[in-house]
Design a protein around this motif. Structure first.
Motif, PDB file in Angstrom:
ATOM      1  N   ILE A 132     109.744  -5.488  28.745  1.00 17.85           N
ATOM      2  CA  ILE A 132     109.312  -5.644  27.359  1.00 17.85           C
ATOM      3  C   ILE A 132     107.800  -5.586  27.269  1.00 17.85           C
ATOM      4  O   ILE A 132     107.244  -4.915  26.416  1.00 17.85           O
ATOM      5  N   MET A 133     107.134  -6.284  28.176  1.00 16.25           N
ATOM      6  CA  MET A 133     105.679  -6.340  28.134  1.00 16.25           C
ATOM      7  C   MET A 133     105.066  -4.968  28.400  1.00 16.25           C
ATOM      8  O   MET A 133     104.067  -4.613  27.808  1.00 16.25           O
ATOM      9  N   LEU A 134     105.683  -4.195  29.268  1.00 18.34           N
ATOM     10  CA  LEU A 134     105.175  -2.862  29.559  1.00 18.34           C
ATOM     11  C   LEU A 134     105.392  -1.910  28.390  1.00 18.34           C
ATOM     12  O   LEU A 134     104.604  -1.010  28.153  1.00 18.34           O
ATOM     13  N   CYS A 135     106.483  -2.108  27.661  1.00 16.59           N
ATOM     14  CA  CYS A 135     106.820  -1.212  26.560  1.00 16.59           C
ATOM     15  C   CYS A 135     105.915  -1.418  25.354  1.00 16.59           C
ATOM     16  O   CYS A 135     105.788  -0.533  24.531  1.00 16.59           O
ATOM     17  N   GLY A 136     105.334  -2.603  25.249  1.00 16.56           N
ATOM     18  CA  GLY A 136     104.546  -2.879  24.060  1.00 16.56           C
ATOM     19  C   GLY A 136     105.469  -3.029  22.874  1.00 16.56           C
ATOM     20  O   GLY A 136     106.344  -3.855  22.876  1.00 16.56           O
ATOM     21  N   SER A 137     105.335  -2.195  21.891  1.00 15.43           N
ATOM     22  CA  SER A 137     106.190  -2.257  20.716  1.00 15.43           C
ATOM     23  C   SER A 137     106.725  -0.870  20.423  1.00 15.43           C
ATOM     24  O   SER A 137     105.962   0.062  20.223  1.00 15.43           O
ATOM     25  N   LEU A 140     101.281 -21.464  22.416  1.00 15.89           N
ATOM     26  CA  LEU A 140     101.778 -20.277  23.109  1.00 15.89           C
ATOM     27  C   LEU A 140     101.109 -20.172  24.470  1.00 15.89           C
ATOM     28  O   LEU A 140      99.902 -20.404  24.597  1.00 15.89           O
ATOM     29  N   TYR A 141     101.886 -19.819  25.459  1.00 12.11           N
ATOM     30  CA  TYR A 141     101.335 -19.571  26.784  1.00 12.11           C
ATOM     31  C   TYR A 141     101.249 -18.065  26.956  1.00 12.11           C
ATOM     32  O   TYR A 141     102.257 -17.365  26.874  1.00 12.11           O
ATOM     33  N   LYS A 142     100.061 -17.574  27.161  1.00  6.89           N
ATOM     34  CA  LYS A 142      99.863 -16.140  27.326  1.00  6.89           C
ATOM     35  C   LYS A 142      99.601 -15.834  28.785  1.00  6.89           C
ATOM     36  O   LYS A 142      98.766 -16.449  29.411  1.00  6.89           O
ATOM     37  N   GLY A 143     100.349 -14.863  29.299  1.00  2.00           N
ATOM     38  CA  GLY A 143     100.192 -14.432  30.682  1.00  2.00           C
ATOM     39  C   GLY A 143      98.931 -13.613  30.870  1.00  2.00           C
ATOM     40  O   GLY A 143      98.122 -13.450  29.952  1.00  2.00           O
ATOM     41  N   LYS A 144      98.789 -13.063  32.066  1.00  2.00           N
ATOM     42  CA  LYS A 144      97.572 -12.308  32.368  1.00  2.00           C
ATOM     43  C   LYS A 144      97.425 -11.055  31.508  1.00  2.00           C
ATOM     44  O   LYS A 144      96.340 -10.539  31.341  1.00  2.00           O
ATOM     45  N   ASP A 145      98.539 -10.563  30.928  1.00  2.09           N
ATOM     46  CA  ASP A 145      98.474  -9.413  30.029  1.00  2.09           C
ATOM     47  C   ASP A 145      98.313  -9.841  28.573  1.00  2.09           C
ATOM     48  O   ASP A 145      98.457  -9.031  27.670  1.00  2.09           O
TER      49      ASP A 145
END
Length: 177
Positions: A7-12, A47-52
């Motif tokens: 999901i994170m790689l796909c963006g939107s 919200l916890y945001k990862g390195k991306d």
């Protein structure tokens, strides 16, 4: 969590198409909310945001009778994991009995809910939870359930946790003969 990485790689993105058998719909985006998952936000959590710089995502695929959906969002709080899990027991109970799991094994006397939900969902195809590496509570049915999971890599003085909604395709091999 591999799906969440996709999901994170796909963006939107949203895509749909049609063939002679029906419609196909695929969506993937980096936006999910506690409300869309059907659970409240823990008081004081952020919200916890990862390195991306992503905090969650939403992935779905529909084709005829086949439906798959995954929504997840990550939070952090200064409260303990026990406080977080205790807070979510009541909201989760709207979806059925609340099952507590630790590393894919049931905690306490409840090992399977009335709807058939277990900590190890091999029968429903939930391979993501087969390798569960943390503490969680879940409620719903084997095909549609919600999870509140504690991230074991939380640092002292904070608790990272995720709210997850998972809808799995029905196993067509189990149809009545």
């Amino acid at each position: 969590m591999a799906l969440l990485a996709i999901i994170m790689l796909c963006g939107s993105a949203t895509s749909s198409g049609q063939n002679s058998d029906g419609d196909v719909e695929l969506h993937a985006n980096s936006h999910a909310s506690a409300a869309s998952i059907g659970l409240p936000v823990y008081p004081g959590a952020t919200l916890y945001k990862g390195k991306d710089n992503d905090s969650g995502g939403d992935l779905g695929l529909s084709f005829g009778d086949f439906h798959f959906s995954l929504m997840a969002i990550n939070y952090v709080t200064k409260d303990s994991p026990e406080q977080v899990l205790n807070f979510y027991r009541k909201p989760l109970s709207r979806y059925g009995q609340v099952l507590e799991c630790d590393h894919g094994k049931p905690v306490g006397s409840l090992t399977v809910t009335r709807s058939g939900l277990t900590c190890d969902q091999k029968d429903s195809g939930d391979t993501a939870s087969d390798s569960s590496s943390g503490h969680e509570i879940r409620a719903g049915s084997p095909q549609k359930f919600r999870i509140v999971g504690i991230d074991e890599s939380s640092h002292r003085g904070s608790t990272r946790f995720a709210l997850v909604y998972l809808e799995l395709p029905k196993d067509s091999s189990k149809k009545a003969q």
